[in-house]
Enzyme design. Structure first.
Site, PDB file in Angstrom:
ATOM      1  N   LYS A   1      98.020 -73.546 -19.892  1.00 29.28           N
ATOM      2  CA  LYS A   1      99.160 -74.548 -19.695  1.00 29.28           C
ATOM      3  C   LYS A   1     100.262 -74.262 -20.820  1.00 29.28           C
ATOM      4  O   LYS A   1     100.094 -73.788 -22.044  1.00 29.28           O
ATOM      5  CB  LYS A   1      98.401 -75.897 -20.176  1.00 29.28           C
ATOM      6  CG  LYS A   1      99.300 -77.207 -20.314  1.00 29.28           C
ATOM      7  CD  LYS A   1      98.682 -78.366 -20.392  1.00 29.28           C
ATOM      8  CE  LYS A   1      98.688 -78.797 -21.912  1.00 29.28           C
ATOM      9  NZ  LYS A   1      99.776 -79.015 -22.734  1.00 29.28           N
TER      10      LYS A   1
ATOM     11  N   ASP B   1     103.683 -77.849 -18.340  1.00 32.78           N
ATOM     12  CA  ASP B   1     103.523 -79.366 -19.040  1.00 32.78           C
ATOM     13  C   ASP B   1     104.662 -79.793 -19.897  1.00 32.78           C
ATOM     14  O   ASP B   1     104.545 -79.709 -20.972  1.00 32.78           O
ATOM     15  CB  ASP B   1     102.196 -79.385 -19.719  1.00 32.78           C
ATOM     16  CG  ASP B   1     102.003 -80.759 -20.192  1.00 32.78           C
ATOM     17  OD1 ASP B   1     102.255 -81.543 -19.555  1.00 32.78           O
ATOM     18  OD2 ASP B   1     101.024 -80.949 -21.258  1.00 32.78           O
TER      19      ASP B   1
ATOM     20  N   LYS C   1     106.399 -82.454 -18.728  1.00 30.00           N
ATOM     21  CA  LYS C   1     106.465 -83.748 -18.834  1.00 30.00           C
ATOM     22  C   LYS C   1     107.652 -84.581 -18.603  1.00 30.00           C
ATOM     23  O   LYS C   1     108.462 -85.448 -19.325  1.00 30.00           O
ATOM     24  CB  LYS C   1     105.843 -84.687 -19.982  1.00 30.00           C
ATOM     25  CG  LYS C   1     104.293 -84.108 -20.249  1.00 30.00           C
ATOM     26  CD  LYS C   1     103.747 -85.018 -21.612  1.00 30.00           C
ATOM     27  CE  LYS C   1     102.430 -84.625 -21.703  1.00 30.00           C
ATOM     28  NZ  LYS C   1     102.344 -83.462 -22.332  1.00 30.00           N
TER      29      LYS C   1
ATOM     30  N   ASP D   1     112.963 -88.669 -16.295  1.00 29.69           N
ATOM     31  CA  ASP D   1     114.710 -88.723 -16.072  1.00 29.69           C
ATOM     32  C   ASP D   1     115.108 -89.259 -14.902  1.00 29.69           C
ATOM     33  O   ASP D   1     114.181 -89.919 -14.070  1.00 29.69           O
ATOM     34  CB  ASP D   1     115.035 -87.144 -16.324  1.00 29.69           C
ATOM     35  CG  ASP D   1     116.416 -87.350 -16.741  1.00 29.69           C
ATOM     36  OD1 ASP D   1     117.414 -88.296 -16.699  1.00 29.69           O
ATOM     37  OD2 ASP D   1     116.710 -86.602 -17.681  1.00 29.69           O
TER      38      ASP D   1
ATOM     39  N   THR E   1      96.808 -89.151 -23.998  1.00 26.16           N
ATOM     40  CA  THR E   1      95.303 -89.565 -24.547  1.00 26.16           C
ATOM     41  C   THR E   1      95.488 -89.548 -26.035  1.00 26.16           C
ATOM     42  O   THR E   1      94.489 -90.231 -26.778  1.00 26.16           O
ATOM     43  CB  THR E   1      94.715 -88.072 -24.534  1.00 26.16           C
ATOM     44  OG1 THR E   1      95.525 -86.925 -24.621  1.00 26.16           O
ATOM     45  CG2 THR E   1      94.184 -87.950 -22.961  1.00 26.16           C
TER      46      THR E   1
ATOM     47  N   ARG F   1      93.178 -77.317 -28.989  1.00 25.21           N
ATOM     48  CA  ARG F   1      92.885 -77.151 -30.308  1.00 25.21           C
ATOM     49  C   ARG F   1      91.091 -76.533 -30.450  1.00 25.21           C
ATOM     50  O   ARG F   1      90.841 -75.840 -31.138  1.00 25.21           O
ATOM     51  CB  ARG F   1      93.179 -77.956 -31.331  1.00 25.21           C
ATOM     52  CG  ARG F   1      94.755 -77.770 -31.525  1.00 25.21           C
ATOM     53  CD  ARG F   1      95.271 -79.099 -32.486  1.00 25.21           C
ATOM     54  NE  ARG F   1      95.095 -80.292 -31.488  1.00 25.21           N
ATOM     55  CZ  ARG F   1      95.676 -81.345 -31.799  1.00 25.21           C
ATOM     56  NH1 ARG F   1      96.221 -81.672 -33.128  1.00 25.21           N
ATOM     57  NH2 ARG F   1      95.872 -82.402 -30.940  1.00 25.21           N
TER      58      ARG F   1
HETATM   59  O1  C5P Z   1      94.743 -79.797 -28.864  1.00 20.54           O
HETATM   60  P1  C5P Z   1      94.513 -80.808 -27.780  1.00 20.54           P
HETATM   61  O2  C5P Z   1      93.204 -80.468 -27.022  1.00 20.54           O
HETATM   62  O3  C5P Z   1      94.554 -82.231 -28.535  1.00 20.54           O
HETATM   63  O4  C5P Z   1      95.849 -80.644 -26.917  1.00 20.54           O
HETATM   64  C1  C5P Z   1      95.841 -81.353 -25.843  1.00 20.54           C
HETATM   65  C2  C5P Z   1      96.871 -80.750 -25.043  1.00 20.54           C
HETATM   66  O5  C5P Z   1      96.980 -81.753 -23.671  1.00 20.54           O
HETATM   67  C3  C5P Z   1      98.023 -80.559 -25.694  1.00 20.54           C
HETATM   68  O6  C5P Z   1      98.825 -79.620 -25.046  1.00 20.54           O
HETATM   69  C4  C5P Z   1      98.994 -81.952 -24.959  1.00 20.54           C
HETATM   70  O7  C5P Z   1     100.373 -81.700 -24.929  1.00 20.54           O
HETATM   71  C5  C5P Z   1      98.430 -82.342 -23.856  1.00 20.54           C
HETATM   72  N1  C5P Z   1      98.395 -83.414 -23.273  1.00 20.54           N
HETATM   73  C6  C5P Z   1      97.499 -84.622 -23.688  1.00 20.54           C
HETATM   74  N2  C5P Z   1      97.667 -85.809 -23.291  1.00 20.54           N
HETATM   75  C7  C5P Z   1      98.253 -86.067 -22.255  1.00 20.54           C
HETATM   76  C8  C5P Z   1      98.953 -84.991 -21.302  1.00 20.54           C
HETATM   77  C9  C5P Z   1      98.972 -83.659 -22.092  1.00 20.54           C
HETATM   78  O8  C5P Z   1      97.022 -84.221 -24.865  1.00 20.54           O
HETATM   79  N3  C5P Z   1      98.332 -87.328 -21.434  1.00 20.54           N
END
Ligand code: C5P
Length: 231
Positions: free
Chosen positions: A33, A60, A62, A65, A118, A211
């Site tokens: 991603k 991603d 997002k 617009d 999330t 992460r």
């Molecule tokens: O590090 P972590 O697992 O928290 O990263 C989650 C990834 O998923 C990030 O790149 C974040 O931008 C993405 N994301 C998210 N929630 C969403 C959509 C995408 O955390 N609803």
């Protein structure tokens, strides 16, 4: 348990760091991603570099617009070779339909609607929207209805709502679940987290690992743990 494909989020600052991570994970991960941090730094070149290494790309960015702008942005992203890309479900029906039209520029590009980030819980969502939110799942299902009606291919939601989305929209919307943590892992800024297995059991088609893998002492060891949790 459905077969869930893990996607690693290249949330790093440079192409160099991104390619080092891809090389380290090797055959353990073939889907990556690219989000706004890396894309803002490196642009389309980083998408091409991941594709050249044999990886598939989830772009991603997002988009949110007016429909005409989103149609063009999605067309550009699809033409670059992204296999998955995101728009915000809250952009509304016309914007979502325009995104699907833009994705038709490529044969294998699917549009995902982001439902509720999330990182938000009911209190934070209520504060942003200016009305009390009894439960996040109701809002996610409402946005899923909008997305499915517009012909979007999938929905991004947390693993906590994925089963409800599967139960109502099976065959119409696949789910992509971020906010995934290995058991006992640090939640960081995420509010609605699940383990890889919990996400797969809830019917997720794809899991996004950020992460939990990229900030681990050994990303390769963490990725192996993800794969064994899914097996
Ligand atoms: O590090 P972590 O697992 O928290 O990263 C989650 C990834 O998923 C990030 O790149 C974040 O931008 C993405 N994301 C998210 N929630 C969403 C959509 C995408 O955390 N609803």
């Amino acid at each position: 348990m459905t077969k869930a494909t893990p996607i690693v989020a290249l949330d790093v600052e440079t192409m160099r760091a991104a390619l080092a991570l891809i090389d380290e994970l090797g055959d353990l991960c073939r889907f990556y991603k690219i989000g706004s941090e890396l894309y803002s730094a490196e642009g389309p070149a980083v998408v091409r570099a991941v594709l050249e290494r044999g990886g598939q790309v989830f772009l991603d960015l997002k988009f949110h617009d007016i429909p005409n702008t989103v149609r063009g942005a999605v067309r550009s992203a699809a033409s670059l070779g992204a296999r998955l890309l995101t728009v915000h479900a809250s952009g509304g029906d016309a914007m979502l339909r325009a995104a699907v039209e833009g994705a038709a520029a490529a044969t294998s590009c699917e549009v995902l609607a982001v439902s509720v980030l999330t990182s938000l819980d009911a209190a934070a969502l209520g504060a942003a929207w200016g009305r009390p939110i009894a439960d996040v799942e109701t809002e996610v299902v409402r946005l899923a209805e909008l997305a499915a009606g517009a012909g979007v291919h999938g929905l991004v939601c947390s693993g906590r709502e994925a089963a409800a989305v599967r139960d109502r929209f099976e065959g119409r919307l696949m789910t992509v679940v971020p906010g995934v943590r290995l058991s006992g892992g640090d939640r960081q800024d995420q509010a609605r987290v699940v383990t890889p297995r919990q996400a797969a059991e809830a019917g997720a088609r794809y899991l996004v690992l950020g992460r939990a893998v990229t900030a681990a002492a050994s990303p390769r060891a963490a990725m192996s743990e993800v794969l064994s949790d899914l097996s």
